[in-house]
Structure formats: C-alpha cells, structure tokens
Design a protein around this motif. Structure first.
Motif, PDB file in Angstrom:
ATOM      1  N   MET A   1       6.704   9.281   3.788  1.00  7.24           N
ATOM      2  CA  MET A   1       8.104   8.974   3.984  1.00  7.24           C
ATOM      3  C   MET A   1       8.510   7.876   3.019  1.00  7.24           C
ATOM      4  O   MET A   1       7.809   6.903   2.820  1.00  7.24           O
ATOM      5  CB  MET A   1       8.323   8.513   5.432  1.00  7.24           C
ATOM      6  N   ASP A   2       9.640   8.018   2.353  1.00  9.00           N
ATOM      7  CA  ASP A   2      10.097   7.054   1.371  1.00  9.00           C
ATOM      8  C   ASP A   2      10.603   5.797   2.057  1.00  9.00           C
ATOM      9  O   ASP A   2      10.768   5.724   3.266  1.00  9.00           O
ATOM     10  CB  ASP A   2      11.225   7.652   0.518  1.00  9.00           C
ATOM     11  N   LYS A   3      10.902   4.799   1.214  1.00 10.06           N
ATOM     12  CA  LYS A   3      11.490   3.572   1.751  1.00 10.06           C
ATOM     13  C   LYS A   3      12.874   3.894   2.287  1.00 10.06           C
ATOM     14  O   LYS A   3      13.745   4.342   1.568  1.00 10.06           O
ATOM     15  CB  LYS A   3      11.611   2.526   0.649  1.00 10.06           C
ATOM     16  N   LYS A   4      13.082   3.680   3.558  1.00  7.61           N
ATOM     17  CA  LYS A   4      14.373   3.950   4.172  1.00  7.61           C
ATOM     18  C   LYS A   4      14.761   2.782   5.045  1.00  7.61           C
ATOM     19  O   LYS A   4      13.962   1.914   5.361  1.00  7.61           O
ATOM     20  CB  LYS A   4      14.313   5.245   4.999  1.00  7.61           C
ATOM     21  N   GLU A   5      16.003   2.818   5.438  1.00  7.36           N
ATOM     22  CA  GLU A   5      16.507   1.731   6.283  1.00  7.36           C
ATOM     23  C   GLU A   5      15.759   1.715   7.596  1.00  7.36           C
ATOM     24  O   GLU A   5      15.462   2.751   8.183  1.00  7.36           O
ATOM     25  CB  GLU A   5      17.997   1.934   6.530  1.00  7.36           C
ATOM     26  N   CYS A   6      15.432   0.525   8.070  1.00  8.96           N
ATOM     27  CA  CYS A   6      14.742   0.368   9.342  1.00  8.96           C
ATOM     28  C   CYS A   6      15.731  -0.082  10.398  1.00  8.96           C
ATOM     29  O   CYS A   6      16.566  -0.939  10.162  1.00  8.96           O
ATOM     30  CB  CYS A   6      13.616  -0.662   9.210  1.00  8.96           C
ATOM     31  N   ALA A 118      -2.049  13.718  17.643  1.00 14.69           N
ATOM     32  CA  ALA A 118      -2.632  13.841  16.312  1.00 14.69           C
ATOM     33  C   ALA A 118      -2.664  12.452  15.691  1.00 14.69           C
ATOM     34  O   ALA A 118      -2.064  11.504  16.207  1.00 14.69           O
ATOM     35  CB  ALA A 118      -1.837  14.819  15.450  1.00 14.69           C
ATOM     36  N   PHE A 119      -3.361  12.323  14.568  1.00 15.89           N
ATOM     37  CA  PHE A 119      -3.526  11.022  13.933  1.00 15.89           C
ATOM     38  C   PHE A 119      -2.830  10.986  12.585  1.00 15.89           C
ATOM     39  O   PHE A 119      -2.774  11.990  11.874  1.00 15.89           O
ATOM     40  CB  PHE A 119      -5.006  10.685  13.755  1.00 15.89           C
ATOM     41  N   GLY A 120      -2.296   9.826  12.244  1.00 18.90           N
ATOM     42  CA  GLY A 120      -1.596   9.659  10.976  1.00 18.90           C
ATOM     43  C   GLY A 120      -2.191   8.543  10.151  1.00 18.90           C
ATOM     44  O   GLY A 120      -3.075   7.807  10.595  1.00 18.90           O
ATOM     45  N   SER A 121      -1.693   8.384   8.930  1.00 17.14           N
ATOM     46  CA  SER A 121      -2.154   7.351   8.011  1.00 17.14           C
ATOM     47  C   SER A 121      -0.967   6.482   7.603  1.00 17.14           C
ATOM     48  O   SER A 121       0.062   6.998   7.154  1.00 17.14           O
ATOM     49  CB  SER A 121      -2.788   7.986   6.765  1.00 17.14           C
ATOM     50  N   TRP A 122      -1.120   5.164   7.732  1.00 18.36           N
ATOM     51  CA  TRP A 122      -0.042   4.253   7.349  1.00 18.36           C
ATOM     52  C   TRP A 122       0.322   4.408   5.878  1.00 18.36           C
ATOM     53  O   TRP A 122       1.491   4.350   5.505  1.00 18.36           O
ATOM     54  CB  TRP A 122      -0.458   2.805   7.619  1.00 18.36           C
ATOM     55  N   SER A 123      -0.679   4.588   5.039  1.00 16.51           N
ATOM     56  CA  SER A 123      -0.422   4.638   3.600  1.00 16.51           C
ATOM     57  C   SER A 123       0.437   5.828   3.198  1.00 16.51           C
ATOM     58  O   SER A 123       1.077   5.802   2.149  1.00 16.51           O
ATOM     59  CB  SER A 123      -1.748   4.678   2.830  1.00 16.51           C
ATOM     60  N   GLN A 124       0.482   6.857   4.024  1.00 17.18           N
ATOM     61  CA  GLN A 124       1.298   8.024   3.732  1.00 17.18           C
ATOM     62  C   GLN A 124       2.747   7.849   4.183  1.00 17.18           C
ATOM     63  O   GLN A 124       3.609   8.640   3.800  1.00 17.18           O
ATOM     64  CB  GLN A 124       0.700   9.264   4.399  1.00 17.18           C
ATOM     65  N   HIS A 125       3.017   6.834   4.993  1.00 11.71           N
ATOM     66  CA  HIS A 125       4.350   6.692   5.573  1.00 11.71           C
ATOM     67  C   HIS A 125       5.008   5.345   5.304  1.00 11.71           C
ATOM     68  O   HIS A 125       6.215   5.207   5.456  1.00 11.71           O
ATOM     69  CB  HIS A 125       4.287   6.915   7.088  1.00 11.71           C
ATOM     70  N   LEU A 126       4.232   4.357   4.901  1.00  9.54           N
ATOM     71  CA  LEU A 126       4.771   3.020   4.667  1.00  9.54           C
ATOM     72  C   LEU A 126       4.261   2.536   3.312  1.00  9.54           C
ATOM     73  O   LEU A 126       3.074   2.252   3.155  1.00  9.54           O
ATOM     74  CB  LEU A 126       4.327   2.057   5.771  1.00  9.54           C
ATOM     75  N   LEU A 130       6.483  -2.060   0.015  1.00  8.98           N
ATOM     76  CA  LEU A 130       7.395  -2.384   1.108  1.00  8.98           C
ATOM     77  C   LEU A 130       6.688  -3.251   2.146  1.00  8.98           C
ATOM     78  O   LEU A 130       7.265  -4.197   2.678  1.00  8.98           O
ATOM     79  CB  LEU A 130       7.920  -1.094   1.759  1.00  8.98           C
ATOM     80  N   GLN A 131       5.422  -2.948   2.413  1.00  4.34           N
ATOM     81  CA  GLN A 131       4.656  -3.779   3.329  1.00  4.34           C
ATOM     82  C   GLN A 131       4.583  -5.221   2.816  1.00  4.34           C
ATOM     83  O   GLN A 131       4.765  -6.179   3.559  1.00  4.34           O
ATOM     84  CB  GLN A 131       3.236  -3.219   3.488  1.00  4.34           C
ATOM     85  N   HIS A 132       4.327  -5.356   1.514  1.00  2.00           N
ATOM     86  CA  HIS A 132       4.201  -6.698   0.943  1.00  2.00           C
ATOM     87  C   HIS A 132       5.551  -7.437   0.968  1.00  2.00           C
ATOM     88  O   HIS A 132       5.611  -8.621   1.316  1.00  2.00           O
ATOM     89  CB  HIS A 132       3.686  -6.595  -0.492  1.00  2.00           C
ATOM     90  N   HIS A 133       6.616  -6.724   0.639  1.00  2.00           N
ATOM     91  CA  HIS A 133       7.937  -7.350   0.566  1.00  2.00           C
ATOM     92  C   HIS A 133       8.378  -7.851   1.938  1.00  2.00           C
ATOM     93  O   HIS A 133       8.900  -8.953   2.077  1.00  2.00           O
ATOM     94  CB  HIS A 133       8.941  -6.340   0.017  1.00  2.00           C
ATOM     95  N   GLU A 134       8.167  -7.045   2.961  1.00  9.35           N
ATOM     96  CA  GLU A 134       8.606  -7.413   4.308  1.00  9.35           C
ATOM     97  C   GLU A 134       7.551  -8.222   5.062  1.00  9.35           C
ATOM     98  O   GLU A 134       7.786  -8.655   6.179  1.00  9.35           O
ATOM     99  CB  GLU A 134       8.932  -6.142   5.104  1.00  9.35           C
ATOM    100  N   GLN A 135       6.351  -8.391   4.463  1.00 12.19           N
ATOM    101  CA  GLN A 135       5.233  -9.027   5.136  1.00 12.19           C
ATOM    102  C   GLN A 135       4.913  -8.319   6.456  1.00 12.19           C
ATOM    103  O   GLN A 135       4.841  -8.935   7.518  1.00 12.19           O
ATOM    104  CB  GLN A 135       5.495 -10.519   5.355  1.00 12.19           C
TER     105      GLN A 135
END
Length: 444
Positions: A1-6, A118-126, A130-135
């Motif tokens: 998933m791309d960077k989108k509004e939260c 089912a199980f997901g991966s953070w790296s595929q969705h976030l 963006l993780q670094h920018h928002e801490q």
C-alpha cells in the motif's frame, strides 16, 4: 500500500468495555443478567489473561500447538485453508476467551463465531521512509482477520513486544488497519504488558504500531528472545544464534526455516532484562570459537523475511560452552547460557526424524559437484519434470569441464527453490543410490 493519508478513530470508553464482556452465550433472556456482571469479576478475568500472556513470554517453548487455540472448554483446532497465503480458519464453539499460543493472538467472544486469520508483512504495507519520517515502530505482527458474525467478538487481543517500562507512554500505542482508503489508525481500548485490546473490533489487516513524537530521542525497551539452534554432525557441530523481539509468530517462522535445514532449537531463557530497539549487542563464548558476526543489531523484520543471526562451529564439542550477549554501548551482560555435550545428544535424539532432499542437496553441494556420475540422465530427468527448459539444459551441457557443468546445474536448480531441489534429489537417488547413501551416512 502506498503512502496515504492516515486517519484516527476514537475507541469507546473503558467503562463501556467493563459492562459489555459476557461470560456465556447471549440470548434475549440473558441480556439483563449479563449487564449485572460486576467490575470485580471482569477485572479478575483480565488479571488471569494477563498472567497467561506473561507465562507464554517467560516460558516460551518450541512445542506450542500451532494448529490449536486454547479455549474455555479445551483446545479448538485450526484448519490451514490456503498454504500459499498462510491463511487459517476455525470456529469458536461457545462464549469465552480463546488464545492462539503460537502467535499470542487472543479473542473474547460472546457466542459461537467463525474466524479466518492470515499473516501480513509491515514492509509490504508501510514504507520504510514513512516509518522513519513519522517515527513509527512496528510493535508486533500483522494479522488479516475476519469474523462471522462480527458482532460476536467482544475483544481482540493483538500481541506486542514493547516493554511498558521507563519512558514508554501507552498513548503512543495505535492499532493500524490497512484498508482500501489507506492506513487507518485507532487507539486501543487499553494496553497490557504483552498485548493491546480492541473493544468491539472491526476487522481488517491489523497490528500494533508505536508512534513517537518527532524529534524525540528515546531508548525504546522491548522484550526479546534469544533463539539458539544446533545442526548435528559428528565432525563439526554448527550453531545459529538469533536475537529477536519476542514475537511468537516470528519465533515460529524461524523454527520452520531452521528445521528445513535440520536445525534443532535448544531451550534457553529470555534476556535478563528488556533490551533496546536498534541497539547493538556482542556475542561471545568461553571456548574462543570464531563467531560470525560477533555483533547483532536488535531490530524487527516481519516474519517471512530473512532474519540475521550469528553462527559458529564447535567441532565435536567435548566440553561445555558458555555463550554470552552483552550490550555493546554499556558493556553489561544481558543474556548467558551454558551448552553441554549432553544437551546436543538429547536434542538430536528428540528431534523429528524428517528428511529434506532439498537440504541434502544444499549441504552437499561441493561433494555432488565433484561426484555426480550420470549427469546426462539427471539433466533428462529435470527436463522431463519441467525443472529445466531446453535452453537451460543446453547451457549446462556447453560448460567446458565436467565439474563446471555440475556446478552450473546445481546453482541453476538451487535458485528454483525446494521443489526443484527435491526433484534433483529424487533423480540422484535413482541414478546414483550409492553416492546418496554414502553422503547421508556422512551427515548423520
């Protein structure tokens, strides 16, 4: 998933949660009695749940039932319905609390309900930037959950590995829902030491995030596991040591990966204290054996991604070995264990006697490179089984020397995965059974 509004949703109050959780199935005749459940009974129930989660962390084992939930009337079987998607289904037969001890995921349900997970991966969705920018810090596994009927679920307990000590503020905890409109953030009803609770949840791909104010420099303490595996061999016993967040699903995935290569996990204790996310730790041993690498960074990679580890060889291991992990910055001891020769003997004896042809080929690459006899027959078998195309077969045959031909073949097949390696092993077993038997005896 791309960077989108939260977006943020507010959860209902804790007082509403206290009134809403039933202890048995709900019918029209029971509604009034359900509302009379006291806060003391509710509190006692959740103290019991918290203590069980703590026991799972401090006494984590390798033999947790991955195919079962713990339930009020005994174990509930979990059905794997899609292996490639890692998707499971089960039915909770009655009201109560249910825990998947292999993952730390829990539910409190009002009535019978069918759940898929089912199980997901953070790296595929976030995105990492963006993780670094928002801490933002991924603080536990991602689960894609559905329930039918959804209103039968009173609570979902999402596991996390953040230690609630020091500077950690529970207001930093958020539940991330990944939906069509982007990532939606919701505050949990409450945060417990090993899980966060959502009251009357709506379901999606979901997991726990920690959000810290920008510019804040903090040392985030996390609970962690030290996983130690050995690979038995009469000439040279190999060890792999992992330092990872205490994510039960992550531990299971590492167990599965090590088992593919005949690794056996030794039971060890967790770290002596919460460790620091992003910090570096030094691995050492009393026998002065070479460890590669000696330094491990404590970070979180989603289950299914390659996990870093330190490795060393112990020869025939005739004497005990003491292993230690120390904080690189402060020099403090954070974990230690002693491995005795008898531990290896007992571990090897209790290990499941499963055999992997794929692991056999990988471990014996050099020996096979020099000794494969009927190379033409093996190439024909692999082409017949659609492992190799005509062009790939010709590329192998065009190599100048016999050893370069077998090396090209092995490298080509290894890149195609376990199925291809299993078919190669089957061909070798049929065309050169004496070589295969000899190498298997050498690996015992």
């Amino acid at each position: 998933m791309d960077k989108k509004e939260c977006h943020e949703e507010s959860s209902s109050s804790d007082e509403e949660l206290w009134r809403r959780i039933p202890t048995s199935s709900v019918s029209e005749d029971q509604e009034s009695s359900e509302e009379q459940v006291s806060g003391a009974v509710y509190s006692e129930m959740h103290q019991m749940i918290s203590s069980i989660y703590a026991e799972l962390h401090f006494m984590f084992k390798q033999d947790y039932k991955y195919d079962q939930f713990l339930g009020p009337e005994g174990n509930v079987d979990v059905e794997l319905i899609n292996k490639s998607a890692n998707k499971y289904s089960l039915r909770f037969p009655t009201a109560g609390w249910y825990l998947w001890s292999a993952t730390g995921l829990g539910f409190v349900v009002r009535d019978a309900v069918t759940v898929t997970i089912a199980f997901g991966s953070w790296s595929q969705h976030l995105a990492l930037d963006l993780q670094h920018h928002e801490q933002w810090l991924a603080a536990g596994p991602l689960f894609a959950v559905t329930a039918e009927p959804e209103e039968a679920v009173a609570e979902i307990h999402l596991p996390h590995f953040i230690s609630l000590q020091g500077e950690v503020d529970v207001s930093w905890f958020l539940v991330a829902h990944f939906k069509d409109e982007g990532m939606v953030l919701q505050r949990p009803s409450r945060v417990e030491p090993f899980y966060a609770v959502l009251d009357n949840p709506s379901f999606s791909l979901m997991g726990i995030l920690l959000r810290i104010a920008r510019g804040t420099r903090l040392s985030i303490p996390i609970t962690s596991n030290t996983l130690l595996y050995f690979h038995p061999h009469p000439e040279d016993i190999k060890f792999h040591l992992y330092l990872v967040p205490s994510d039960a699903l992550l531990t299971k995935m590492i167990d599965d990966e090590e088992e593919r290569f005949c690794g056996v996990r030794l039971q060890t204790s967790p770290s002596m204290q919460p460790l620091t996310f992003g910090a570096h730790y030094i691995v050492s041993n009393s026998a002065h054996l070479e460890i590669i690498p000696t330094e491990l960074k404590l970070s979180y990679r989603s289950p299914g991604e390659i996990q870093p580890f330190s490795k060393f060889n112990a020869g025939q291991m005739k004497e005990p070995i003491q292993l230690e992990i120390t904080d690189k910055r402060h020099g403090t001891l954070v974990w230690k264990t002693v491995v005795k020769p008898v531990d290896i003997q007992l571990g090897a004896a209790s290990a499941p006697r499963t055999f992997s042809g794929a692991a056999f080929v990988r471990e014996n690459h050099r020996q096979l490179q020099a000794r494969i006899g009927d190379l033409k027959g093996v190439l024909d078998d692999l082409q017949d089984n659609e492992v190799l195309s005509e062009n790939e077969k010709e590329l192998v045959e065009q190599a100048k020397t016999r050893q370069s031909k077998t090396d090209a073949l092995l490298s080509m097949v290894e890149k195609k995965g376990d199925r291809a390696l299993e078919l190669l092993f089957r061909s070798l077993s049929e065309r050169d059974p004496y070589l295969v038997s000899y190498l298997r005896q050498q690996n015992l």
